[in-house]
Design an enzyme around this catalytic site. Structure first.
Site, PDB file in Angstrom:
ATOM      1  CE  LYS A 122     -43.309  94.737  12.756  1.00 41.28           C
ATOM      2  NZ  LYS A 122     -44.350  93.672  12.655  1.00 41.28           N
TER       3      LYS A 122
ATOM      4  CG  ASP B  11     -41.882  91.227  13.104  1.00 37.85           C
ATOM      5  OD1 ASP B  11     -43.030  91.068  12.689  1.00 37.85           O
ATOM      6  OD2 ASP B  11     -40.897  91.279  12.332  1.00 37.85           O
TER       7      ASP B  11
END
Ligand code: NDP
Ligand code: 2IT
Length: 444
Positions: A126, A166
């Site tokens: 991430k 995201d």
């Protein structure tokens, strides 16, 4: 002290200023106790859990960029390459002022198990930045994305690490990042997913997280003798995940009566108008205050409040810890049947426990929102074979991945004696594959 408790204590001590990461670690380690305890000596000997909770690599960098007045701003960029046991690192990039290393670590840690649950060969990672996209011009967004990628491009690649969207990162940002990656590396390759359709993106990726959430919810209901037909659903958020969750819920016969953003929330007793929502959020990039102009019969309220509306199904699709114990009590008192997380870890630990104790079917984000990253992996496949599949083909694959995923976590919960506990099921099933791959590859 058991090995699991020792590692939880160690992580708590070393990462005391990273509450979201600790929350995610506690939940996973607590769930996988049956696997660890069955073979505790070997786990300790190989430091399996220490290796699981320590990222393989953390990258932190400076992102300087110029605003439209020529003034210089400096943000911090992150990429946490958490675990590559089952495939190259894969996970989104979050652009939001609340981003810090603890947030990125929590998301990267969750991603390991989510990606495993998709059944596809992708590891966990991430990244993101504390950059705030709100109120920035297109050119400012472009200059930020280019600067961010100028550093990030040294660490990623189609077979190494494949970022995606995201919060705050959608098609526009991925486009600017891809352009800069290609320019700097001189490679036209699938190193980002969520790309535009004209340059290697996959049909159905935009819809995938929300659609996948509903495919799983529908399967859960079907397996309990219910269906979405005629049900009332409440959704939080008004971004990529929320919009396509609302769209698919409506296609499957449910009435969705709420959505929200960080300023306020909408109650539309006639059902949310998705076309209006898309225009407000995807085209105008405006606030939900505008919704009433499209639907005079709706209500707009400042602050939070979607969980106060009586519903059969609740779908939190905004951000972490947005549904707390008081919300859970209200939802249970109102007779909620299922809560499926579109966002990552939107339900607090106390609220999760309350749902489970009160017989609510609760599916955690790492299972319920896995359709997005699964379709990203399908985008990678299409890029590798230099082909593109039809919408129907990708959508059918997504649907079958989500249905299988539901049965996989349901079966894992049963296998370990936690029938109906999908948190345990998801963590156990996700961990099994990662553990097998880690064991096979030696102490690395
Ligand atoms: P978007 O940026 O498209 O939308 C986010 C939505 O949530 C917006 O309505 C935003 O409101 C609201 N929101 C964000 N942060 C906060 C906050 N701190 N407080 C209140 N509201 C907030 O993001 P996505 O829809 O892509 O992501 C939503 C969630 O889903 C995240 O948890 C993400 O990690 C998760 N997710 C996303 C996937 C994807 O494919 N995009 C895949 C799997 C999970 P505002 O605009 O006012 O900030
Ligand atoms: O949280 C997530 O799974 C995402 N933001 C999507 C990641 C991806 O690589 O598509």
């Amino acid at each position: 002290m058991s090995y699991v408790d020792e590692v939880i204590a160690m992580v708590s001590e070393k990462n005391s200023d990273e509450p979201e990461f600790l929350q995610a670690v506690r939940e996973v380690l607590d769930s996988i106790r049956p696997i660890v305890e069955a073979n505790e000596a070997a786990f300790r000997r190989d430091a399996v859990l220490e290796r699981l909770v320590n990222p393989e690599r953390q990258i932190k960098f400076r992102v300087p960029w110029l605003d439209d007045n020529g003034d210089v701003h400096v943000n911090t960029g992150y990429r946490v390459q958490f675990n590559s046991a089952i495939g190259p690192y894969k996970g989104g990039l979050r652009l939001h002022p609340s981003v810090n290393i603890g947030i990125i670590k929590f998301l990267g840690f969750e991603q390991i198990f989510k990606n495993s649950l998709t059944g596809l060969p992708i590891g966990g990672g991430k990244g993101g930045s504390d950059f705030d996209p709100k109120g920035k011009s297109d050119r400012e967004i472009m200059r930020f994305c280019q600067s961010f990628m100028t550093e990030l491009c040294k660490y990623i690649g189609a077979d190494t690490d494949i970022p995606a969207g995201d919060i705050g990162t959608g098609g526009r940002e991925i486009g600017y990042m891809f352009g800069q990656y290609k320019r700097l590396r001189n490679l036209f390759e699938g190193t980002l997913t969520g790309k535009g359709l004209s340059y290697g993106g996959s049909l159905a990726r935009t819809e995938a997280t929300g659609y996948g959430l509903l495919y799983l919810t529908d399967e859960l209901l079907r397996c309990h003798g219910e269906s979405l037909q005629g049900k009332t659903a409440v959704v939080s958020g008004a971004g990529n995940v929320a919009i396509y969750a609302i769209e698919k819920a409506q296609q499957l016969g449910a009435k969705v009566v709420t959505c929200s953003d960080s300023s306020g929330w909408v109650y539309d007793p006639d059902g949310i108008d998705v076309a209006a929502l898309k225009e407000i959020k995807e085209v105008k990039r405006a606030r939900l205050t505008e919704y009433k102009a499209y639907r005079p019969n709706s209500e707009y309220h400042e602050g939070r409040g979607v969980w106060s509306i009586k519903c059969d199904v609740a779908l939190p699709c905004a951000t972490q810890n947005e549904l707390d114990i008081d919300d859970a009590k209200t939802l249970v008192a109102n007779g909620v049947f299922a809560v499926c997380e579109g966002a990552n870890m939107p339900t607090t630990e106390a609220a999760t426990a309350y749902f489970q104790e009160n017989g609510v079917h609760f599916v955690p984000g790492k299972a319920a929102n896995a359709g997005g990253v699964a379709t990203s992996a399908l985008e990678m496949s299409q890029n590798s074979e230099r082909m593109s599949w039809t919408f129907e083909e990708v959508d059918a694959k997504l649907k079958s991945i989500m249905e299988n995923l539901y049965h996989n976590i349901d079966n894992a919960a049963k296998k370990y004696g936690f029938e109906g506990n999908y948190v345990a099921g998801a963590n156990l099933a996700g961990f099994e594959k990662v553990l097998d791959a880690m064991n096979a590859q030696g102490i690395v």
